[in-house]
Design a protein around this motif. Sequence first.
Motif, PDB file in Angstrom:
ATOM      1  N   LEU A  73       0.835  -1.202   0.000  1.00  0.00           N
ATOM      2  CA  LEU A  73       0.000   0.000   0.000  1.00  0.00           C
ATOM      3  C   LEU A  73       0.869   1.251   0.000  1.00  0.00           C
ATOM      4  CD1 LEU A  73      -2.445  -1.117   2.857  1.00  0.00           C
ATOM      5  CD2 LEU A  73      -2.795  -1.361   0.397  1.00  0.00           C
ATOM      6  N   GLN A  77      -2.582   5.096   2.469  1.00  0.00           N
ATOM      7  CA  GLN A  77      -3.417   3.892   2.575  1.00  0.00           C
ATOM      8  C   GLN A  77      -2.912   2.972   3.676  1.00  0.00           C
ATOM      9  OE1 GLN A  77      -3.171   2.367  -1.488  1.00  0.00           O
ATOM     10  NE2 GLN A  77      -5.315   1.773  -1.236  1.00  0.00           N
ATOM     11  N   ARG A  78      -1.593   2.898   3.786  1.00  0.00           N
ATOM     12  CA  ARG A  78      -1.014   2.023   4.800  1.00  0.00           C
ATOM     13  C   ARG A  78      -1.311   2.562   6.204  1.00  0.00           C
ATOM     14  NH1 ARG A  78       4.417   0.920   3.270  1.00  0.00           N
ATOM     15  NH2 ARG A  78       5.444   2.202   4.806  1.00  0.00           N
ATOM     16  N   PHE A  81      -4.854   1.651   6.844  1.00  0.00           N
ATOM     17  CA  PHE A  81      -4.954   0.203   7.080  1.00  0.00           C
ATOM     18  C   PHE A  81      -4.481  -0.138   8.492  1.00  0.00           C
ATOM     19  CE2 PHE A  81      -2.879  -3.972   7.076  1.00  0.00           C
ATOM     20  CZ  PHE A  81      -3.942  -4.770   6.692  1.00  0.00           C
TER      21      PHE A  81
END
Length: 223
Positions: A73, A77-78, A81
Amino acid sequence: MLISLQNINKIYTGDAENVTAVDDVSLSVDAGEFVAVVGPSGCGKTTLLLVAGGLLGPDGGEVTIDDVDPYSLGTEQRARFRAERIGFVFQQFHLVPYLNVLDNVMAPAMVTRDPAARERADSLITRFGLGNRVSHRPGQLSTGERQRVALARALLNEPRVILADEPTGNLDGENSQEVLQTLQSFAQQGGAVLLVTHDPDAVAFAGRQVTLANGRIAENQGG
Ligand code: ADP
Ligand code: MG
């Protein structure tokens, strides 16, 4: 499998020498499992946990958390997440010193912007007996209280996975038991817990124990 580590390698490169901190480690933790990784100081426990948590990319091997490779990612996004799926309990708590208890517990909601987070924060604060400490800053708390704040923060977004780095290392017996019971019930409710420790009391709570030595798995007991 909620946590899957396959053939993980991590080498710290330095000016003088390279340190192989994690050497070909494969380890999986299923929903409902509580796994303890034990081993002496310097054997690679923290490094393995950081790699599992999406905080330190491995030099080899594959990590998946809830079937997603966090390193596939992008940065934002990471972060999202991690905030949604992973509760990370750091050894030295890593609370934000200038934020009060409520804002520390709420920190993972800054990423997700979940409007229901405030209600969950209030209920975690009550559950962990911090109701009369909400406006205190970490420096005004006891060690046990700080650890409970760190745990409440890790649980805020109802993660699938908890990664805990020696969470009882600085606690007395009673506070340790409380932390371990919280982790155990998290697993019993279908989460996955990966705890690294050298505390025998902590190991007693785990369903399975993995021993690391010099970055490698030496023993894998109890399943
Ligand atoms: P543990 O948590 O079991 O004490 P660590 O994962 O912290 O072990 O460390 C494993 C090995 O990697 C040790 O030899 C340590 O000195 C080395 N190490 C850890 N972090 C770094 C770093 N940022 N840079 C270089 N070497 C490191
Ligand atoms: Mg460590």
